[in-house]
Motif scaffolding. Structure first.
Motif, mmCIF file in Angstrom:
data_model
loop_
_atom_site.group_PDB
_atom_site.id
_atom_site.type_symbol
_atom_site.label_atom_id
_atom_site.label_comp_id
_atom_site.label_asym_id
_atom_site.label_seq_id
_atom_site.Cartn_x
_atom_site.Cartn_y
_atom_site.Cartn_z
ATOM 1 N N ASP A 133 0.829 -1.210 0.000
ATOM 2 C CA ASP A 133 0.000 0.000 0.000
ATOM 3 C C ASP A 133 0.857 1.251 0.000
ATOM 4 O OD1 ASP A 133 -2.200 -1.631 0.086
ATOM 5 O OD2 ASP A 133 -2.499 -1.459 2.278
ATOM 6 N N LEU A 134 1.968 1.244 0.697
ATOM 7 C CA LEU A 134 2.851 2.397 0.731
ATOM 8 C C LEU A 134 3.496 2.644 -0.619
ATOM 9 C CD1 LEU A 134 4.155 4.580 2.456
ATOM 10 C CD2 LEU A 134 5.930 2.945 3.114
ATOM 11 N N LEU A 135 3.869 1.597 -1.296
ATOM 12 C CA LEU A 135 4.478 1.751 -2.626
ATOM 13 C C LEU A 135 3.495 2.341 -3.611
ATOM 14 C CD1 LEU A 135 6.511 -1.603 -2.865
ATOM 15 C CD2 LEU A 135 7.414 0.717 -2.504
ATOM 16 N N ARG A 136 2.224 1.962 -3.495
ATOM 17 C CA ARG A 136 1.234 2.522 -4.405
ATOM 18 C C ARG A 136 1.040 4.020 -4.155
ATOM 19 N NH1 ARG A 136 -1.438 -2.455 -3.483
ATOM 20 N NH2 ARG A 136 -2.733 -1.499 -1.871
ATOM 21 N N VAL A 137 1.091 4.439 -2.930
ATOM 22 C CA VAL A 137 0.909 5.857 -2.614
ATOM 23 C C VAL A 137 2.100 6.668 -3.104
ATOM 24 C CG1 VAL A 137 0.733 7.513 -0.723
ATOM 25 C CG2 VAL A 137 -0.596 5.419 -0.657
ATOM 26 N N THR A 138 3.304 6.187 -2.906
ATOM 27 C CA THR A 138 4.509 6.922 -3.354
ATOM 28 C C THR A 138 4.596 6.976 -4.863
ATOM 29 O OG1 THR A 138 5.786 4.863 -3.130
ATOM 30 C CG2 THR A 138 5.760 6.365 -1.246
ATOM 31 N N ALA A 139 4.041 5.988 -5.533
ATOM 32 C CA ALA A 139 4.066 6.006 -7.007
ATOM 33 C C ALA A 139 3.231 7.149 -7.560
ATOM 34 C CB ALA A 139 3.581 4.674 -7.551
ATOM 35 N N ARG A 140 2.175 7.507 -6.876
ATOM 36 C CA ARG A 140 1.333 8.600 -7.348
ATOM 37 C C ARG A 140 1.944 9.963 -7.099
ATOM 38 N NH1 ARG A 140 -2.904 5.435 -5.030
ATOM 39 N NH2 ARG A 140 -2.967 6.843 -3.234
ATOM 40 N N LEU A 141 2.960 10.085 -6.246
ATOM 41 C CA LEU A 141 3.605 11.351 -5.930
ATOM 42 C C LEU A 141 4.743 11.623 -6.929
ATOM 43 C CD1 LEU A 141 3.786 11.123 -2.018
ATOM 44 C CD2 LEU A 141 2.157 12.396 -3.424
ATOM 45 N N THR A 142 4.391 12.098 -8.198
ATOM 46 C CA THR A 142 5.386 12.405 -9.241
ATOM 47 C C THR A 142 5.796 13.858 -9.113
ATOM 48 O OG1 THR A 142 3.635 12.949 -10.781
ATOM 49 C CG2 THR A 142 4.419 10.662 -10.772
ATOM 50 N N PRO A 143 6.985 14.312 -9.677
ATOM 51 C CA PRO A 143 7.419 15.716 -9.604
ATOM 52 C C PRO A 143 6.455 16.672 -10.276
ATOM 53 C CG PRO A 143 9.267 14.298 -10.119
ATOM 54 C CD PRO A 143 8.064 13.422 -10.210
ATOM 55 N N SER A 144 5.851 16.278 -11.422
ATOM 56 C CA SER A 144 4.929 17.173 -12.126
ATOM 57 C C SER A 144 3.692 17.461 -11.277
ATOM 58 C CB SER A 144 4.528 16.553 -13.467
ATOM 59 O OG SER A 144 3.906 15.277 -13.242
ATOM 60 N N ALA A 145 3.158 16.455 -10.654
ATOM 61 C CA ALA A 145 1.969 16.670 -9.821
ATOM 62 C C ALA A 145 2.303 17.549 -8.620
ATOM 63 C CB ALA A 145 1.422 15.320 -9.347
ATOM 64 N N ALA A 146 3.498 17.352 -8.053
ATOM 65 C CA ALA A 146 3.898 18.187 -6.923
ATOM 66 C C ALA A 146 4.098 19.626 -7.351
ATOM 67 C CB ALA A 146 5.176 17.621 -6.297
ATOM 68 N N GLY A 147 4.653 19.842 -8.579
ATOM 69 C CA GLY A 147 4.851 21.200 -9.060
ATOM 70 C C GLY A 147 3.534 21.926 -9.260
ATOM 71 N N ARG A 148 2.541 21.225 -9.799
ATOM 72 C CA ARG A 148 1.243 21.861 -10.013
ATOM 73 C C ARG A 148 0.597 22.260 -8.675
ATOM 74 N NH1 ARG A 148 0.887 17.746 -13.912
ATOM 75 N NH2 ARG A 148 -0.375 16.479 -12.472
ATOM 76 N N GLN A 149 0.719 21.411 -7.740
ATOM 77 C CA GLN A 149 0.136 21.737 -6.432
ATOM 78 C C GLN A 149 0.843 22.918 -5.807
ATOM 79 O OE1 GLN A 149 -2.513 20.381 -5.155
ATOM 80 N NE2 GLN A 149 -2.415 21.600 -3.220
ATOM 81 N N LEU A 150 2.171 23.027 -5.985
ATOM 82 C CA LEU A 150 2.932 24.138 -5.432
ATOM 83 C C LEU A 150 2.578 25.446 -6.128
ATOM 84 C CD1 LEU A 150 5.110 25.123 -3.504
ATOM 85 C CD2 LEU A 150 6.829 24.527 -5.230
ATOM 86 N N GLY A 151 2.359 25.387 -7.456
ATOM 87 C CA GLY A 151 1.987 26.594 -8.187
ATOM 88 C C GLY A 151 0.641 27.139 -7.717
ATOM 89 N N ARG A 152 -0.309 26.257 -7.539
ATOM 90 C CA ARG A 152 -1.626 26.710 -7.083
ATOM 91 C C ARG A 152 -1.527 27.351 -5.700
ATOM 92 N NH1 ARG A 152 -3.326 21.839 -9.618
ATOM 93 N NH2 ARG A 152 -3.256 20.766 -7.604
ATOM 94 N N SER A 153 -0.688 26.823 -4.870
ATOM 95 C CA SER A 153 -0.542 27.389 -3.532
ATOM 96 C C SER A 153 0.085 28.773 -3.575
ATOM 97 C CB SER A 153 0.317 26.460 -2.662
ATOM 98 O OG SER A 153 -0.303 25.180 -2.537
ATOM 99 N N GLN A 154 1.087 28.997 -4.489
ATOM 100 C CA GLN A 154 1.726 30.302 -4.609
ATOM 101 C C GLN A 154 0.750 31.341 -5.133
ATOM 102 O OE1 GLN A 154 5.198 29.593 -7.047
ATOM 103 N NE2 GLN A 154 6.430 28.837 -5.281
#
Length: 488
Positions: free
Chosen positions: A359-380
Motif C-alpha cells: 500500500d505504501l508503494l502505491r501511494v509513493t508512485a502517485r507522488l510524481t514531480p509534475s503533480a507536486a509542481g502543479r500543487q505548489l503553483g496553485r498554492s503560490q
C-alpha cells in the motif's frame, strides 16, 4: 335522756304582770340558744351505728346518716376531715365515729359533726374491702390483659418499703446474690394512717423519673412489707393506692405480708410475690444460671457447626465423584486450540507487514514531480491573492479610524459644559462647588459663584423686587470688574 338536760314544758297561764316582765323570744334566738346548749352539753361524743344515705357534695363535704335499730342521727364530715378518716363512709358499713353534737337552726334539727371514723370491727373492714374489690373488678383493673410483663434482664430495680426493717435487707441480699444491679430504695412508712399516701407518692415518683435523667428510671418496682394483722396491712387496701398502681407505666410487684395475706394491691399490681424475698427472685434472673446456659448453648452451637461442615464436605465429595470429566480433561481441548492459534500468529504478522508495504508503494508512485509542481503553483497563486487583499484592507484602516476619531471629537465638543458660556450663558455654583439647578434651592443671603466665558464672579441672593436693568456699556468703555456681583 341525760338527767341534766333541759326540758321545755308549757306552764299554766301566767298572770298579766308576769307576761309583761317576760318578753317573747324570736325563733332565731330560741334556735341559737338550743344550739349553744347542745354544744356545751355534748361537746364530744362517740357513737356506733350503721352508715346510710351517703351524699358526697360537690363542695367536698360528706353528708350521711348514722342509725341503729331504733333511732337515727344526721351527720356531716367537713371537707378537710374526709381524707383523714380511718375508713371512707359507705352505705351499710358499721362504724364508730367521734365528734360533737350541734344543731342546724334553719331546719330545727340536730346533727353530729364527724371528726374521726373507724370500722366497728374486722368483719366490717372485710365487708368494705369486698365491696371495693367488686367495684374495681367491674372497672377492669384486675384483668390479666392489662398486666405489664416483667423485664427479663433489669438494670435498675426500685424498692418501696421501710428503710429500717428486715424486709429491705432481705431484698437487697437476694438481688446481690442472683443479679447484681442498681437498686434504688424509696423509704416510706408501711403502717398507719399516712402509709397509703406515702407508698402512692413513691410509686408516682418512680414512674415520673425520666429515662435519661441523673437518677435512672427503674425497670421494675417492688412494693414490700412484712407480715402483720389485718389492721397492720390495711393501708395496702386503700382505693387511691390501688388506682395509683394500676395507672403506673412501670411494672410493679406487690410483696405485702406472708403468702397467706392478701391485700387490694395484689390484684392491681402486675405480679404478686408470696414474700419480699420471693419478689426479689421474681424480678431478677440468676447470673450463674445464665452463664451455664450460655456455655451450654455455645457448646451445642460448636457441635452443630462441626456436623454441618462435615455433612457439606461429604456431600461435596459425593458430588465430585459423580462428575464424568476430570478437570484435566476439561482443559485439554482449549489448550490444544490455543497452541494451534499461537503457531499461526507469526505467519499472519508477516503477511500483514507485506500488505502494508504494498500500500505504501502505491501511494509513493502517485507522488510524481509534475503533480507536486502543479500543487505548489496553485498554492503560490493563492498566497499572492491573499497578500493583495491584505494590502487593500490595510490601506482602508487609517481612513476609517480617522473618520471615527473626527466624529468622536465633534460629539465631545457638543457635550462641553463651557460651550454655552460663549453665547452669553453663565453657570451658578454654590459655596461648596455644587451646581445650582433650581431657584427653590436658594435662600436669601446664600453666597454664589457665577462662571462666565471670560471668568467668574461672586454673588449673594437677596429678597425683594429685582433691580432695574443697567444700561449696557460699550465693551471698550467697560471698567475693571469688581470682586462682588449681584444675582438680581
Amino acid at each position: 335522756m341525760p338527767s341534766d338536760s333541759h326540758v321545755f314544758e308549757g306552764p299554766a297561764e301566767p298572770p298579766a304582770a308576769a307576761r309583761d316582765n317576760n318578753p317573747p323570744l324570736s325563733i332565731s334566738e330560741l334556735s341559737f340558744a338550743l344550739k349553744r346548749t347542745l354544744e356545751d352539753r355534748f361537746g364530744h361524743v362517740r357513737l356506733r351505728g350503721e352508715v346510710s344515705k351517703v351524699n358526697r357534695h360537690g363542695s367536698g363535704h360528706v353528708y350521711l346518716t348514722l342509725k341503729d335499730d331504733k333511732a337515727a342521727i344526721d351527720g356531716v364530715v367537713w371537707k378537710g376531715q374526709v381524707r383523714g378518716l380511718g375508713v371512707q363512709p359507705e352505705t351499710g358499713l358499721e362504724v364508730i365515729v367521734t365528734g360533737k353534737i350541734t344543731s342546724y337552726p334553719a331546719r330545727s334539727s340536730y346533727q353530729i359533726v364527724v371528726e374521726t371514723m373507724e370500722a366497728a370491727g374486722a368483719g366490717a373492714l372485710l365487708a368494705q374491702l369486698e365491696r371495693l374489690k367488686a367495684r374495681l373488678r367491674d372497672e377492669g383493673l384486675f384483668e390479666p390483659a392489662r398486666k405489664r410483663p416483667l423485664p427479663a434482664f433489669p438494670t435498675t430495680i426500685g424498692v418501696i418499703t421501710s428503710p429500717t426493717g428486715a424486709v429491705v435487707r432481705d431484698i437487697l441480699h437476694r438481688i446481690a446474690e442472683r443479679w447484681p444491679c442498681r437498686v434504688i430504695v424509696w423509704p416510706c412508712v408501711v403502717q398507719g394512717e399516712v402509709a397509703a399516701a406515702q407508698v402512692a407518692a413513691a410509686v408516682r415518683g418512680f414512674d415520673a423519673l425520666p429515662a435519661d435523667g441523673p437518677i435512672p428510671r427503674p425497670d421494675v418496682v417492688i412494693v414490700a412489707r412484712g407480715g402483720g394483722s389485718v389492721e397492720d396491712l390495711w393501708p395496702f387496701n386503700d382505693e387511691a393506692l390501688a388506682r395509683t398502681l394500676a395507672a403506673a407505666s412501670v411494672p410493679i410487684i406487690s410483696a405485702v405480708g406472708h403468702e397467706t395475706d392478701t391485700t387490694l394491691i395484689d390484684f392491681v399490681s402486675d405480679r404478686r410475690a408470696p414474700t419480699p424475698t420471693g419478689a426479689a427472685e421474681m424480678a431478677t434472673p440468676v447470673l450463674t444460671d445464665l452463664g451455664a446456659a450460655t456455655a451450654e448453648l455455645d457448646r451445642r452451637l460448636t457441635r452443630a457447626a462441626g456436623r454441618l461442615v462435615e455433612d457439606r464436605r461429604t456431600a461435596l465429595r459425593a458430588a465430585s465423584r459423580g462428575l464424568p470429566p476430570r478437570p484435566e480433561d476439561l482443559l485439554a481441548l482449549p489448550q490444544q486450540r490455543f497452541d494451534l492459534v499461537a503457531s499461526r500468529l507469526g505467519a499472519a504478522l508477516g503477511r500483514n507487514v507485506a500488505a502494508h508495504e504494498r500500500d505504501l508503494l502505491r501511494v509513493t508512485a502517485r507522488l510524481t514531480p509534475s503533480a507536486a509542481g502543479r500543487q505548489l503553483g496553485r498554492s503560490q497563486e493563492r498566497l499572492q491573492e491573499l497578500h493583495r487583499r491584505l494590502a487593500v484592507a490595510l490601506a482602508r484602516v487609517p481612513n476609517r479610524e480617522a473618520d471615527r476619531l473626527a466624529r468622536t471629537g465633534r460629539l465631545l465638543e457638543s457635550l462641553n459644559p463651557d460651550r454655552p458660556l460663549d453665547h452669553g450663558f453663565a453657570r451658578i455654583h454654590a459655596v461648596d462647588g455644587q451646581l445650582v439647578r433650581r431657584a427653590a434651592d436658594l435662600s436669601a443671603g446664600d453666597s454664589l459663584r457665577l462662571v462666565f466665558a471670560d471668568g467668574a464672579r461672586a454673588a449673594r441672593v437677596e429678597d425683594g423686587q429685582p433691580p432695574k436693568p443697567r444700561e449696557r456699556r460699550p465693551a471698550a468703555a467697560a471698567t475693571k470688574p469688581s470682586d462682588q456681583g449681584r444675582l438680581f
